[in-house]
Design an enzyme around this catalytic site. Structure first.
Site, PDB file in Angstrom:
ATOM      1  N   TYR A  98      -3.351   6.435 -17.795  1.00 28.67           N
ATOM      2  CA  TYR A  98      -2.885   5.704 -18.974  1.00 28.67           C
ATOM      3  C   TYR A  98      -3.485   6.206 -20.286  1.00 28.67           C
ATOM      4  O   TYR A  98      -2.753   6.338 -21.286  1.00 28.67           O
ATOM      5  CB  TYR A  98      -3.124   4.205 -18.788  1.00 28.67           C
ATOM      6  CG  TYR A  98      -2.083   3.563 -17.911  1.00 28.67           C
ATOM      7  CD1 TYR A  98      -0.891   3.076 -18.453  1.00 28.67           C
ATOM      8  CD2 TYR A  98      -2.263   3.452 -16.538  1.00 28.67           C
ATOM      9  CE1 TYR A  98       0.085   2.500 -17.658  1.00 28.67           C
ATOM     10  CE2 TYR A  98      -1.295   2.875 -15.725  1.00 28.67           C
ATOM     11  CZ  TYR A  98      -0.121   2.411 -16.291  1.00 28.67           C
ATOM     12  OH  TYR A  98       0.847   1.850 -15.491  1.00 28.67           O
ATOM     13  N   GLU A 140      -0.508  -3.178 -11.020  1.00 23.95           N
ATOM     14  CA  GLU A 140      -0.528  -2.079 -10.047  1.00 23.95           C
ATOM     15  C   GLU A 140      -1.727  -2.167  -9.118  1.00 23.95           C
ATOM     16  O   GLU A 140      -1.631  -1.805  -7.932  1.00 23.95           O
ATOM     17  CB  GLU A 140      -0.485  -0.747 -10.791  1.00 23.95           C
ATOM     18  CG  GLU A 140       0.890  -0.468 -11.394  1.00 23.95           C
ATOM     19  CD  GLU A 140       0.881   0.547 -12.518  1.00 23.95           C
ATOM     20  OE1 GLU A 140      -0.118   1.294 -12.658  1.00 23.95           O
ATOM     21  OE2 GLU A 140       1.874   0.591 -13.278  1.00 23.95           O
ATOM     22  N   SER A 207      15.179   4.908  -0.622  1.00 22.71           N
ATOM     23  CA  SER A 207      15.190   3.613   0.059  1.00 22.71           C
ATOM     24  C   SER A 207      15.024   3.814   1.559  1.00 22.71           C
ATOM     25  O   SER A 207      15.545   4.769   2.138  1.00 22.71           O
ATOM     26  CB  SER A 207      16.521   2.890  -0.199  1.00 22.71           C
ATOM     27  OG  SER A 207      16.662   2.558  -1.553  1.00 22.71           O
ATOM     28  N   PRO A 279      19.746   0.966   1.324  1.00 22.58           N
ATOM     29  CA  PRO A 279      18.997  -0.286   1.445  1.00 22.58           C
ATOM     30  C   PRO A 279      19.814  -1.405   2.076  1.00 22.58           C
ATOM     31  O   PRO A 279      19.259  -2.321   2.683  1.00 22.58           O
ATOM     32  CB  PRO A 279      18.605  -0.627   0.002  1.00 22.58           C
ATOM     33  CG  PRO A 279      19.616   0.073  -0.832  1.00 22.58           C
ATOM     34  CD  PRO A 279      19.940   1.336  -0.084  1.00 22.58           C
ATOM     35  N   GLY A 397      16.037   6.495 -10.855  1.00 18.35           N
ATOM     36  CA  GLY A 397      16.313   7.386 -11.971  1.00 18.35           C
ATOM     37  C   GLY A 397      16.225   6.627 -13.280  1.00 18.35           C
ATOM     38  O   GLY A 397      15.317   5.818 -13.481  1.00 18.35           O
TER      39      GLY A 397
END
Length: 402
Positions: A98, A140, A207, A279, A397
């Site tokens: 970061y 996260e 997936s 999925p 994407g």
């Protein structure tokens, strides 16, 4: 400690939102060029195809704009933060990344906008970025704590199976001989392979396309491009042509907040286009494995029978389970395609033709496919009275549903 912005700093950040609406992509393209020139090792973390097309810069610009516009109401970004943090965790983005991004992003703002941004506004943005970074890092960290393993783990390609002219499934088993992990249907993994022509590792997210079974993880990969309009997908081509049974691939733990709610008993409508079926196969397979009697409508669109993956599996699922129905649409029929066997309707998905089967007031709708396809299905469902809160989608994407 998470930075706290003053009222003046919040106003400054919010006031710059129109600047990002106008110049955001110019700034983010400059940012990526700058960061990769200074830290070339970070190219391993980013999809270089999306870099070349500019789509990743567009996505980042929209995200920065959304953050600036909602700096005084970060709760409005909850869904976006959830999706982004799952993608980050799957790519093994860590706290140390970061500050690097922040340094080059803020420098890019200065280098692109010049005197149009004053010192006070730049400082407000520095604190705003630090605030956002702490928010993302915190979310996260929890995902990493809950993950089945940390970072990339070697898996063996135990089996490779052609599903259609475009899609091939890869059955992955842990190289250490351990059992395959559990996951929620709808989640994805990241697969990383070295791409020689780029000279870097490349990650791609796929997936999972089966019910959790403790034996393997299955991904089903579409060979992308390869025609005059679209160049061949680097990693998909490598997997199809260069990865055979017995090969080792590096895989991250399952992630993703697009997942079937298995606690409900109400109907489920699974809507997919092309490779977006993957999925949905996981979701329906899981419901069947769970012995669920929930009403399920499986709605799928593709060009024709040659590219229709899992065609036989879907037919058998419908034949064996009276609570499951299907509506398959083919847009470019071929002579060998059989109505009522391979497909049910010609053309594009039309919910007006599925009113009794797939437009159900108490159902949850799960969408996956190209962005324009999902936007069209979402709009069609809302127009027919479906509450938007019952429509769930997965986006890979660039871009997001409006």
């Amino acid at each position: 400690m998470t930075p706290v912005l003053t009222a003046d700093q919040i106003s400054r950040v919010k006031a710059t939102a129109p600047v990002f609406a106008q110049h955001g992509t110019t700034i983010t393209k400059h940012f990526y060029r700058r960061m990769f020139a200074n830290r070339p090792e970070l190219r391993n973390l980013f999809n270089q195809t999306h870099q070349a097309s500019g789509s990743q810069a567009d996505t980042l610009a929209r995200a920065v704009y959304a953050y600036a516009a909602n700096i005084d109401n970060l709760g409005a970004l909850g869904a976006a933060v959830g999706r982004i943090t799952h993608k980050h965790a799957s790519l093994n983005i860590r706290p140390e990344h970061y500050p690097i991004v922040g340094e080059h992003l803020l420098a890019s703002v200065v280098e692109v906008l010049g005197d149009a941004v004053d010192a006070e506004t730049l400082e407000a943005w520095r604190l705003a970025y630090a605030q956002l970074a702490q928010l993302m890092i915190g979310v996260e960290a929890k995902l990493y704590e809950q993950a089945a393993w940390s970072g990339y783990r070697p898996f063996i390609v135990a089996r490779k199976e052609v599903e259609s002219d475009e899609i091939t499934s890869f059955y992955l088993t842990p190289a250490d001989g351990a059992a395959a992990c559990g996951y929620e249907p709808g989640q994805f993994v990241t697969v990383k392979r070295y791409v020689g022509e780029l000279g870097v590792d490349q990650p791609r997210q796929y997936s999972l396309s089966d019910a959790p079974n403790g034996q393997h993880l299955r991904i089903s990969v579409k060979r992308e491009g390869g025609n005059e309009q679209i160049p061949p997908g680097r990693l998909s081509t490598l997997l199809h042509d260069g990865v055979e049974e017995g090969a080792i691939v590096e895989v991250t733990a399952p992630m993703g907040d697009f997942r079937l709610d298995r606690t409900k008993t109400t109907p489920v409508v699974l809507v997919s286009g092309g490779v977006g079926i993957t999925p949905m196969v996981s979701m329906l397979s899981t419901l069947i494995a769970d012995g669920s009697t929930r009403r399920v409508a499986f709605v799928h669109a593709c060009r024709n029978g040659r590219v229709h993956a899992f065609k036989t599996w879907l037919g058998e699922a419908v034949a064996c389970h009276p609570n499951v129905t299907r509506a398959v649409f083919y847009e470019e029929l071929e002579a060998t395609d059989r109505e009522g066997v391979d497909y049910d309707y010609e053309g594009r998905i039309d919910f007006a033709r599925l009113a009794d089967q797939a437009v159900l007031p108490d159902a949850d709708y799960y969408l996956c496919g190209p962005l324009a396809f999902m936007q069209a299905q979402r709009d069609a469902l809302v127009a027919r009275g479906v509450d938007a809160s019952r429509i769930h989608s997965e986006v890979f994407g660039s871009g997001a549903l409006e």
